[in-house]
Scaffold this motif. Sequence first.
Motif, short mmCIF file in Angstrom:
data_model
loop_
_atom_site.label_atom_id
_atom_site.label_comp_id
_atom_site.label_asym_id
_atom_site.label_seq_id
_atom_site.Cartn_x
_atom_site.Cartn_y
_atom_site.Cartn_z
N MET A 71 -4.98 -6.23 -23.59
CA MET A 71 -3.59 -6.15 -23.12
C MET A 71 -3.16 -7.49 -22.53
N LYS A 72 -2.11 -8.05 -23.12
CA LYS A 72 -1.55 -9.30 -22.64
C LYS A 72 -0.51 -9.04 -21.55
N PRO A 73 -0.21 -10.04 -20.73
CA PRO A 73 0.94 -9.90 -19.83
C PRO A 73 2.19 -9.66 -20.67
N ASN A 74 3.12 -8.84 -20.15
CA ASN A 74 4.29 -8.44 -20.92
C ASN A 74 3.85 -7.90 -22.28
N PRO A 75 3.14 -6.76 -22.27
CA PRO A 75 2.44 -6.31 -23.48
C PRO A 75 3.29 -5.89 -24.65
N GLY A 76 4.57 -5.54 -24.44
CA GLY A 76 5.37 -5.13 -25.58
C GLY A 76 6.68 -4.52 -25.17
N ASP A 77 7.38 -3.94 -26.15
CA ASP A 77 8.70 -3.38 -25.93
C ASP A 77 8.63 -1.97 -25.33
N GLN A 127 11.70 2.63 -15.49
CA GLN A 127 11.63 1.19 -15.72
C GLN A 127 10.83 0.49 -14.63
N SER A 128 11.02 0.90 -13.40
CA SER A 128 10.28 0.31 -12.29
C SER A 128 8.77 0.54 -12.45
N ILE A 129 8.40 1.74 -12.87
CA ILE A 129 6.98 2.05 -13.11
C ILE A 129 6.43 1.15 -14.20
N LEU A 130 7.15 1.04 -15.30
CA LEU A 130 6.68 0.24 -16.42
C LEU A 130 6.63 -1.25 -16.08
N GLN A 131 7.53 -1.70 -15.22
CA GLN A 131 7.47 -3.07 -14.76
C GLN A 131 6.20 -3.31 -13.94
N ASN A 132 5.80 -2.33 -13.14
CA ASN A 132 4.53 -2.44 -12.42
C ASN A 132 3.35 -2.49 -13.38
N PHE A 133 3.53 -1.90 -14.57
CA PHE A 133 2.50 -1.96 -15.60
C PHE A 133 2.67 -3.21 -16.48
N SER A 150 0.94 -6.25 -27.55
CA SER A 150 -0.29 -5.50 -27.34
C SER A 150 -0.08 -3.99 -27.39
N ALA A 151 1.16 -3.54 -27.22
CA ALA A 151 1.44 -2.10 -27.13
C ALA A 151 2.93 -1.88 -27.27
N VAL A 152 3.32 -0.61 -27.29
CA VAL A 152 4.72 -0.22 -27.25
C VAL A 152 4.84 1.07 -26.45
N VAL A 153 5.96 1.24 -25.78
CA VAL A 153 6.28 2.48 -25.07
C VAL A 153 7.60 3.01 -25.61
N VAL A 154 7.63 4.28 -25.97
CA VAL A 154 8.87 4.95 -26.35
C VAL A 154 9.03 6.17 -25.45
N ALA A 155 10.16 6.25 -24.76
CA ALA A 155 10.41 7.36 -23.84
C ALA A 155 11.69 8.08 -24.26
N VAL A 156 11.66 9.41 -24.17
CA VAL A 156 12.83 10.24 -24.47
C VAL A 156 13.03 11.19 -23.29
N LEU A 157 14.22 11.16 -22.70
CA LEU A 157 14.56 12.02 -21.58
C LEU A 157 15.75 12.87 -22.00
N GLU A 207 -10.46 2.43 -23.74
CA GLU A 207 -9.84 2.57 -22.43
C GLU A 207 -8.59 1.69 -22.38
N LEU A 208 -7.57 2.19 -21.72
CA LEU A 208 -6.30 1.48 -21.64
C LEU A 208 -5.99 1.14 -20.19
N TYR A 209 -6.04 -0.16 -19.90
CA TYR A 209 -5.72 -0.65 -18.55
C TYR A 209 -4.40 -1.40 -18.64
N LEU A 210 -3.38 -0.88 -17.95
CA LEU A 210 -2.08 -1.53 -17.96
C LEU A 210 -1.92 -2.51 -16.81
N THR A 211 -2.89 -2.51 -15.89
CA THR A 211 -2.90 -3.47 -14.79
C THR A 211 -4.30 -4.06 -14.72
N PRO A 212 -4.43 -5.36 -14.38
CA PRO A 212 -5.75 -6.00 -14.37
C PRO A 212 -6.61 -5.46 -13.24
#
Length: 249
Positions: A12-18, A44-50, A82-89, A244-249
């Motif tokens: 996982m790179k910093p700023n991993p994806g869209d 968005q705040s949560i994902l920014q922390n990730f 490195s990844a993508v997130v898609v959210a539907v609310l 394993e998926l680590y979104l924070t170092p």
Amino acid sequence: MSDVYAPLRYDMKPNPGDCLIFYHEKFEDEEPRKGAGSEVEMLQSILQNFKFERFFVYKDPLEDKIETVLDEWVAKDHKNDSAVVVAVLTHGDEDTLSTYNTEYKPRQIWDKVAECEDLKGKPKIFIFQACRGDVIDSGKGEVDGKKRQVDKYQDLYPTEPDMLVIYSSTLYNPSMRGWMVQSINEAQAGNKCHGIDIMRVLTGANNIMNQKEDTVPGNESENGQTPEKKIKQCLEVYSTLRKELYLTP
């Protein structure tokens, strides 16, 4: 032959994806989802922390707009992601998600994302905040409501590798608006999730959510009354991740 039990992590790179976020407030035949915008801000705040930084937010998109957005996204260059997130609310039921005037299957989202060759072997995260039925669970083994038969479980759970699907409630149950996002936010607040695999973070969020409760109108009884019922809720997490998926170092 490699050791399949050796520690494996996604790179996982910093700023991993869209992060693509589709949220709905207005519906032709259903109650509006007032306050959905604040849910999006917290997500968005949560994902920014990730460490995600690129957000594409769409309010009240129709089904063909969602398809167009995903088609255009797949066509772009994602080699450095490195990844993508898609959210539907939105509103939903057992096996569909709602737009203003149509319904579609969750599978339509990940099937399209799976077409992205640049993300083969990389994690794809799907977040669905929506009701999945009307069976009210009191948390004490008491349920109120009827289950509608699901035609194809493939519409709800991917078979492709490297996917993580997060539903705000378990199958057949309603979803209290905001509980999922609030619980994940509490689980990762104050850098508590740094160095922790995403599955452990979601387990913590589920523990937090399971302590919440509220009352909602129950289903109509034989005498025509609709007594209030206590409601509890759990996340449902479905994973085909291979590492394993680590979104924070």
